[in-house]
Design a protein around this motif. Structure first.
Motif, PDB file in Angstrom:
ATOM      1  N   PHE A  36      35.497  77.196  62.887  1.00  0.00           N
ATOM      2  CA  PHE A  36      36.781  77.805  62.637  1.00  0.00           C
ATOM      3  C   PHE A  36      37.644  76.806  61.901  1.00  0.00           C
ATOM      4  CE2 PHE A  36      39.598  75.685  65.662  1.00  0.00           C
ATOM      5  CZ  PHE A  36      38.768  75.273  66.695  1.00  0.00           C
ATOM      6  N   ARG A  37      38.744  77.268  61.365  1.00  0.00           N
ATOM      7  CA  ARG A  37      39.654  76.379  60.653  1.00  0.00           C
ATOM      8  C   ARG A  37      41.088  76.719  61.041  1.00  0.00           C
ATOM      9  NH1 ARG A  37      38.873  78.956  54.554  1.00  0.00           N
ATOM     10  NH2 ARG A  37      40.257  80.770  54.855  1.00  0.00           N
ATOM     11  N   GLU A  43      47.501  80.463  62.086  1.00  0.00           N
ATOM     12  CA  GLU A  43      46.623  80.746  63.230  1.00  0.00           C
ATOM     13  C   GLU A  43      45.209  80.267  62.930  1.00  0.00           C
ATOM     14  OE1 GLU A  43      48.812  84.746  65.031  1.00  0.00           O
ATOM     15  OE2 GLU A  43      46.763  84.840  64.286  1.00  0.00           O
ATOM     16  N   ARG A  44      44.492  80.041  63.977  1.00  0.00           N
ATOM     17  CA  ARG A  44      43.096  79.672  63.854  1.00  0.00           C
ATOM     18  C   ARG A  44      42.299  80.839  63.268  1.00  0.00           C
ATOM     19  NH1 ARG A  44      40.656  77.866  69.427  1.00  0.00           N
ATOM     20  NH2 ARG A  44      40.650  80.110  69.789  1.00  0.00           N
ATOM     21  N   GLU A  45      41.352  80.512  62.394  1.00  0.00           N
ATOM     22  CA  GLU A  45      40.522  81.544  61.753  1.00  0.00           C
ATOM     23  C   GLU A  45      39.050  81.257  62.030  1.00  0.00           C
ATOM     24  OE1 GLU A  45      42.882  82.909  57.772  1.00  0.00           O
ATOM     25  OE2 GLU A  45      41.689  81.080  57.606  1.00  0.00           O
ATOM     26  N   CYS A  96      33.996  72.546  64.383  1.00  0.00           N
ATOM     27  CA  CYS A  96      32.825  73.251  64.903  1.00  0.00           C
ATOM     28  C   CYS A  96      33.014  73.438  66.400  1.00  0.00           C
ATOM     29  CB  CYS A  96      31.535  72.526  64.570  1.00  0.00           C
ATOM     30  SG  CYS A  96      31.399  70.846  65.210  1.00  0.00           S
ATOM     31  N   ALA A  97      32.420  74.502  66.916  1.00  0.00           N
ATOM     32  CA  ALA A  97      32.713  74.885  68.286  1.00  0.00           C
ATOM     33  C   ALA A  97      31.582  75.727  68.853  1.00  0.00           C
ATOM     34  CB  ALA A  97      34.009  75.683  68.329  1.00  0.00           C
ATOM     35  N   THR A  98      31.533  75.802  70.164  1.00  0.00           N
ATOM     36  CA  THR A  98      30.661  76.778  70.807  1.00  0.00           C
ATOM     37  C   THR A  98      31.403  78.118  70.830  1.00  0.00           C
ATOM     38  OG1 THR A  98      31.447  76.051  72.966  1.00  0.00           O
ATOM     39  CG2 THR A  98      29.403  75.096  72.179  1.00  0.00           C
ATOM     40  N   VAL A  99      30.675  79.176  70.537  1.00  0.00           N
ATOM     41  CA  VAL A  99      31.276  80.491  70.296  1.00  0.00           C
ATOM     42  C   VAL A  99      31.054  81.409  71.482  1.00  0.00           C
ATOM     43  CG1 VAL A  99      31.247  82.522  68.790  1.00  0.00           C
ATOM     44  CG2 VAL A  99      30.957  80.238  67.811  1.00  0.00           C
ATOM     45  N   ILE A 100      32.139  82.054  71.917  1.00  0.00           N
ATOM     46  CA  ILE A 100      32.046  83.051  72.977  1.00  0.00           C
ATOM     47  C   ILE A 100      31.884  84.449  72.381  1.00  0.00           C
ATOM     48  CG2 ILE A 100      33.272  84.132  74.906  1.00  0.00           C
ATOM     49  CD1 ILE A 100      34.650  81.432  75.375  1.00  0.00           C
ATOM     50  N   SER A 101      32.678  84.736  71.374  1.00  0.00           N
ATOM     51  CA  SER A 101      32.605  86.035  70.716  1.00  0.00           C
ATOM     52  C   SER A 101      33.013  85.890  69.261  1.00  0.00           C
ATOM     53  CB  SER A 101      33.494  87.057  71.421  1.00  0.00           C
ATOM     54  OG  SER A 101      34.849  86.652  71.363  1.00  0.00           O
ATOM     55  N   TYR A 102      32.583  86.877  68.448  1.00  0.00           N
ATOM     56  CA  TYR A 102      32.875  86.806  67.020  1.00  0.00           C
ATOM     57  C   TYR A 102      33.066  88.208  66.461  1.00  0.00           C
ATOM     58  CZ  TYR A 102      27.827  87.712  66.835  1.00  0.00           C
ATOM     59  OH  TYR A 102      26.565  88.238  67.016  1.00  0.00           O
ATOM     60  N   GLY A 103      33.661  88.254  65.244  1.00  0.00           N
ATOM     61  CA  GLY A 103      33.895  89.533  64.607  1.00  0.00           C
ATOM     62  C   GLY A 103      34.154  89.369  63.131  1.00  0.00           C
ATOM     63  N   SER A 104      34.403  90.465  62.459  1.00  0.00           N
ATOM     64  CA  SER A 104      34.587  90.427  61.006  1.00  0.00           C
ATOM     65  C   SER A 104      35.913  89.832  60.590  1.00  0.00           C
ATOM     66  CB  SER A 104      34.465  91.841  60.428  1.00  0.00           C
ATOM     67  OG  SER A 104      33.168  92.362  60.620  1.00  0.00           O
ATOM     68  N   GLY A 105      36.917  89.980  61.431  1.00  0.00           N
ATOM     69  CA  GLY A 105      38.226  89.460  61.102  1.00  0.00           C
ATOM     70  C   GLY A 105      38.404  88.015  61.533  1.00  0.00           C
ATOM     71  N   ALA A 106      39.341  87.349  60.896  1.00  0.00           N
ATOM     72  CA  ALA A 106      39.578  85.936  61.183  1.00  0.00           C
ATOM     73  C   ALA A 106      40.008  85.696  62.623  1.00  0.00           C
ATOM     74  CB  ALA A 106      40.650  85.408  60.228  1.00  0.00           C
ATOM     75  N   ASN A 107      40.664  86.674  63.219  1.00  0.00           N
ATOM     76  CA  ASN A 107      41.193  86.500  64.569  1.00  0.00           C
ATOM     77  C   ASN A 107      40.345  87.187  65.642  1.00  0.00           C
ATOM     78  OD1 ASN A 107      43.477  85.071  63.540  1.00  0.00           O
ATOM     79  ND2 ASN A 107      44.321  87.032  62.897  1.00  0.00           N
ATOM     80  N   ASP A 108      39.150  87.596  65.266  1.00  0.00           N
ATOM     81  CA  ASP A 108      38.273  88.307  66.191  1.00  0.00           C
ATOM     82  C   ASP A 108      37.349  87.367  66.961  1.00  0.00           C
ATOM     83  OD1 ASP A 108      37.755  91.069  63.852  1.00  0.00           O
ATOM     84  OD2 ASP A 108      39.368  90.659  65.288  1.00  0.00           O
TER      85      ASP A 108
END
Length: 124
Positions: A36-37, A43-45, A96-108
């Motif tokens: 993410f950035r 906001e974080r993306e 870089c990070a461990t991911v819990i959930s993801y989506g198409s949008g930057a805030n998802d």
């Protein structure tokens, strides 16, 4: 778990950078790892992630798809983010990070843990 991003720097618009994420402290096969950035005042993306399995299934936020590529080298416990066709608006600190959930949008996206980021500046 420790995640250390590196590889940022100054690049001209249209240029490329490859970021690296050194992962230690756990078996990287059992987590989704992503990027993410965050730019100042923004906001974080969420950007991209790669699956916990060795086959490395990938997912991208819609706004970076086709420009950014995530990959991993399990033998080196390293995840990469290749960024091409960089734009002024890509300037940010990248984590870089461990991911819990993801989506198409930057805030998802939702992330569990991350380390220090690396600064990317796109400027002419």
């Amino acid at each position: 778990v420790q995640l250390q991003a590196s590889g940022g720097g100054l690049v001209q618009p249209g240029g490329s950078l490859r970021l690296s994420c050194a992962v230690s402290g756990f078996n990287a096969d059992y987590y989704y790892i992503g990027w993410f950035r965050q730019a100042p005042g923004e906001e974080r993306e969420g950007l991209a992630c790669i699956s916990k399995h060795s086959v490395g299934a990938t997912f991208y936020a819609s706004f970076v798809k086709g420009r950014f590529t995530i990959s991993r080298d399990n033998a080196k416990n390293t995840v990469y983010l290749q960024m091409n066709s960089l734009k002024f608006e890509d300037s940010a600190v990248y984590y870089c990070a461990t991911v819990i959930s993801y989506g198409s949008g930057a805030n998802d996206w939702d992330f569990k843990s991350w380390g220090q980021g690396t600064l990317v500046t796109v400027s002419s």
